[in-house]
Scaffold this motif. Sequence first.
Motif, PDB file in Angstrom:
ATOM      1  N   PHE A   1      46.484  30.644  64.079  1.00  0.00           N
ATOM      2  CA  PHE A   1      46.505  32.077  63.760  1.00  0.00           C
ATOM      3  C   PHE A   1      46.085  32.900  64.976  1.00  0.00           C
ATOM      4  O   PHE A   1      46.678  33.951  65.249  1.00  0.00           O
ATOM      5  CB  PHE A   1      45.604  32.392  62.571  1.00  0.00           C
ATOM      6  N   MET A   2      45.064  32.434  65.698  1.00  0.00           N
ATOM      7  CA  MET A   2      44.656  33.150  66.912  1.00  0.00           C
ATOM      8  C   MET A   2      45.822  33.296  67.879  1.00  0.00           C
ATOM      9  O   MET A   2      46.042  34.373  68.456  1.00  0.00           O
ATOM     10  CB  MET A   2      43.501  32.402  67.601  1.00  0.00           C
ATOM     11  N   TYR A   3      46.583  32.209  68.090  1.00  0.00           N
ATOM     12  CA  TYR A   3      47.720  32.258  69.014  1.00  0.00           C
ATOM     13  C   TYR A   3      48.775  33.253  68.522  1.00  0.00           C
ATOM     14  O   TYR A   3      49.409  33.947  69.325  1.00  0.00           O
ATOM     15  CB  TYR A   3      48.329  30.868  69.183  1.00  0.00           C
ATOM     16  N   LEU A   4      48.976  33.317  67.200  1.00  0.00           N
ATOM     17  CA  LEU A   4      49.951  34.267  66.665  1.00  0.00           C
ATOM     18  C   LEU A   4      49.526  35.708  66.930  1.00  0.00           C
ATOM     19  O   LEU A   4      50.377  36.582  67.149  1.00  0.00           O
ATOM     20  CB  LEU A   4      50.139  34.048  65.164  1.00  0.00           C
ATOM     21  N   THR A   5      48.226  35.988  66.935  1.00  0.00           N
ATOM     22  CA  THR A   5      47.787  37.351  67.238  1.00  0.00           C
ATOM     23  C   THR A   5      48.169  37.749  68.657  1.00  0.00           C
ATOM     24  O   THR A   5      48.387  38.928  68.945  1.00  0.00           O
ATOM     25  CB  THR A   5      46.262  37.523  67.055  1.00  0.00           C
TER      26      THR A   5
ATOM     27  N   GLN B   1      50.722  39.576  56.703  1.00  0.00           N
ATOM     28  CA  GLN B   1      51.103  38.798  55.536  1.00  0.00           C
ATOM     29  C   GLN B   1      50.698  37.339  55.701  1.00  0.00           C
ATOM     30  O   GLN B   1      50.230  36.699  54.746  1.00  0.00           O
ATOM     31  CB  GLN B   1      52.617  38.891  55.295  1.00  0.00           C
ATOM     32  N   ILE B   2      50.858  36.804  56.928  1.00  0.00           N
ATOM     33  CA  ILE B   2      50.431  35.427  57.211  1.00  0.00           C
ATOM     34  C   ILE B   2      48.921  35.297  57.007  1.00  0.00           C
ATOM     35  O   ILE B   2      48.433  34.331  56.420  1.00  0.00           O
ATOM     36  CB  ILE B   2      50.829  35.023  58.641  1.00  0.00           C
TER      37      ILE B   2
ATOM     38  N   LYS C   1      46.974  37.096  55.055  1.00  0.00           N
ATOM     39  CA  LYS C   1      46.666  37.154  53.623  1.00  0.00           C
ATOM     40  C   LYS C   1      47.021  35.839  52.933  1.00  0.00           C
ATOM     41  O   LYS C   1      46.244  35.315  52.121  1.00  0.00           O
ATOM     42  CB  LYS C   1      47.433  38.305  52.974  1.00  0.00           C
ATOM     43  N   ASP C   2      48.202  35.302  53.264  1.00  0.00           N
ATOM     44  CA  ASP C   2      48.649  34.069  52.609  1.00  0.00           C
ATOM     45  C   ASP C   2      47.764  32.880  52.976  1.00  0.00           C
ATOM     46  O   ASP C   2      47.463  32.035  52.124  1.00  0.00           O
ATOM     47  CB  ASP C   2      50.102  33.769  52.993  1.00  0.00           C
ATOM     48  N   TYR C   3      47.341  32.810  54.230  1.00  0.00           N
ATOM     49  CA  TYR C   3      46.504  31.690  54.651  1.00  0.00           C
ATOM     50  C   TYR C   3      45.103  31.810  54.059  1.00  0.00           C
ATOM     51  O   TYR C   3      44.505  30.829  53.606  1.00  0.00           O
ATOM     52  CB  TYR C   3      46.435  31.626  56.178  1.00  0.00           C
ATOM     53  N   THR C   4      44.587  33.029  54.035  1.00  0.00           N
ATOM     54  CA  THR C   4      43.252  33.270  53.495  1.00  0.00           C
ATOM     55  C   THR C   4      43.203  33.008  51.988  1.00  0.00           C
ATOM     56  O   THR C   4      42.189  32.521  51.465  1.00  0.00           O
ATOM     57  CB  THR C   4      42.809  34.723  53.786  1.00  0.00           C
TER      58      THR C   4
END
Length: 466
Positions: free
Chosen positions: A395-399, A410-411, A413-416
């Motif tokens: 997720f950090m890399y996606l930011t 959305q990613i 929220k879905d992961y959390t």
Amino acid sequence: MASAMELTSEIVAQEELVKALRARKVSKEEIDSATQKLSLLKTSYKAATGEDYKADCSPENPAPGNERGLDATEAGEDFVDPWMVQTSSAKGVDYDKLIVRFGSSKIDQELINRIERAIGQKPHRFLRRGIFFSHRDMNQVLDAYENKKPFYLYTGRGPSSEAMHLGHLIPFIFTKWLQDVFNVPLVIQMTDDEKYLWKDLTLDQAYGYAVENAKDIIACGFDIKKTFIFSDLEYMGSSSDFYRNVVKIQKHVTFNQVKGIFGFTDSDSIGKISFPAIQAAPSFSNSFPQIFRDRADIQCLIPCAIDQDPYFRMTRDVAPRIGYPKPALLHSTFFPALQGAQTKMSASDPNSSIFLTDSAKQIKNKVNKHAFSGGRDTVEEHRQFGGNCDVDVSFMYLTFFLEDDDRLEQIRKDYTSGALLTGDLKKILIEVLQPLVAEHQARRQEVTDEVVKEFMSPRKLFYDFQ
């Protein structure tokens, strides 16, 4: 009062030296010697002022490395300098505390809105997401821009190996955007001299790495008409104006100050001790007469990772004493290693990051096998309790690399919530990184030795201001 201020500068510098020595785990004798000297300085301060030294109550005008006076780092806190970043938190460095320690200013929504108004377009995702999070004097740069006054960009790269990784691209991606939206010239310093001094390299190896790294930097898309890339080993010997500024800076910084700022010890070579002045010199426009002629009044904006800030705190202290404007800065966070934000990326460990030479298969394997997960131990637990985006490297890399804000949210929220599993998240990251790296490799293949030579030739650049 003058005596008290001088003692304050020495105490702050000595505190920084003690902190750096402890972080580097040097010998007990060396730490004890530095600590004893610090105690003697504080005793001298009390004799001169009649009061005990207190960091937050000391006279102003602190040492060059401490524009507002740094408190000594407490045990267990983050440690950041140009050569070492240490944190025990899986979330990474506490950047709010770092802003307070370094005395910089937070990039808040008001500043982001002002940048958007000035450039007439959406701010870069690095600004929107707090990846560039801290600044010095950015409002001053915007004042100049809005009043049609000139500024230029300066950033750099320490070429320690032939292959660069994704983290190395962050300042260049952002600097490319700044060059485009503000339409200003850019100088990029390749500190091959620094790497020769710090690493086990020959001069030829260090220069060779500078040329190879320059190809990756050029592949980011910089405008050749507005960009000058230079090797210290090559340029400083041919530019008397650049060297004159190096000497001016060296004259105004004491040995004790650089020890405090950078943690140098008596066993460090004089090359290391004198190097900070070389990294400081590009901050002044008359270091590049072929670009700015003899103008010494053009302000510089430096986008860089915050671990480079000690160099420019020193530079900003010296600048008014030699008649130059202080450089402004934009600081980025650190790009995490695949194994987590508390570990360090290393060129010697190919699994610590995604390198710009990696194939699509290597990228997939690295992410799947090595990217630290914020997910739960079992699918059932993950579905029930969800994952932790604050520590999940994918997720950090996606930011950093996913442009779409709505999709990123959305990613998250879905992961959390547990709706998105770790394997799904890693798949999304792989699908983002594979084309990004492949496209970079294709652009790099088009960068010939002749193109590099043109970028690295001292010459006039094209820009709007006079």
